[in-house]
Write an enzyme that holds these catalytic residues in place. Structure first.
Site, PDB file in Angstrom:
ATOM      1  CG  HIS A  64      -2.256  -0.958   1.169  1.00  0.00           C
ATOM      2  ND1 HIS A  64      -3.020  -1.063   0.167  1.00  0.00           N
ATOM      3  CD2 HIS A  64      -2.335  -2.130   1.758  1.00  0.00           C
ATOM      4  CE1 HIS A  64      -3.809  -2.132   0.323  1.00  0.00           C
ATOM      5  NE2 HIS A  64      -3.442  -2.760   1.499  1.00  0.00           N
ATOM      6  CB  SER A 112      -4.436  -5.641   0.568  1.00  0.00           C
ATOM      7  OG  SER A 112      -5.136  -4.618   1.739  1.00  0.00           O
ATOM      8  CD  GLU A 137      -3.316   0.259  -2.891  1.00  0.00           C
ATOM      9  OE1 GLU A 137      -2.758  -0.729  -3.475  1.00  0.00           O
ATOM     10  OE2 GLU A 137      -3.249   0.556  -1.457  1.00  0.00           O
TER      11      GLU A 137
END
Length: 175
Positions: A64, A112, A137
């Site tokens: 992330h 994720s 994303e």
């Protein structure tokens, strides 16, 4: 280091072969994540349509971190199970080569999503159900918020049934 990779599964473990493709479910509909959220079918549709209309893409990041793109997602779509992604780790990016080595070793396999909630509601179980999100994303991660979101083939064993049983068992233990 192998210049490219393709993630496949043999006996449940990821195996990298020639190529540079990775694929898997970044989100599975109806399953409760560790934060108490569940994603409803269709939650990504409007966001994906807006991105396509603008000629933009969902980013592939490492853990992330917006400063660590490691590849590109070539295909992202919703199906009956969840949000399916297929993309390429870029061998020219050092961190992508490291990610490939970690996937190959079985040290990492999580996916994720990074998003902004547009519309959500509470269900009878008290979960926040995400009805619409703006998808930014999809990251390769060590610990996904939804443990069932992993790198793997679309035609691999359906983890949804196992995940539902696991969720039910977890709920029963909480009572």
């Amino acid at each position: 280091m192998v210049p490219g990779l393709e993630v496949k599964f043999a006996g449940g473990a990821p195996v990298l072969t020639d190529g540079q493709m990775i694929e898997g479910y970044a989100s599975l509909f109806g399953l409760t994540d560790q934060g108490g959220d569940a994603v409803a079918p269709g939650a990504f549709g409007a966001s994906l349509a807006r991105l396509a209309a603008k000629g933009d893409k969902v980013r592939m990041l490492w853990q992330h971190d917006p400063q660590k793109p490691i590849g590109v997602w070539d295909e992202i779509s919703e199906d009956e199970k969840g949000l399916w992604v297929k993309g390429r780790l870029l061998p020219e990016v050092a961190l992508a080569r490291e990610a490939a080595a970690l996937i190959q070793a079985g040290a990492i396999d999580g996916l994720s999503i990074g998003y902004r909630t547009i519309r959500a509601e509470r269900d009878q179980k008290g979960r926040r159900v995400l009805a619409e999100v703006e998808l930014w994303e999809v990251s390769l991660v060590t610990f996904p918020m939804l443990p069932e979101a992993k790198v793997g083939r679309k035609d691999s064993d359906d983890l949804r049934e196992f995940a539902a049983l696991f969720s039910a068992a977890t709920e029963a233990l909480r009572v």
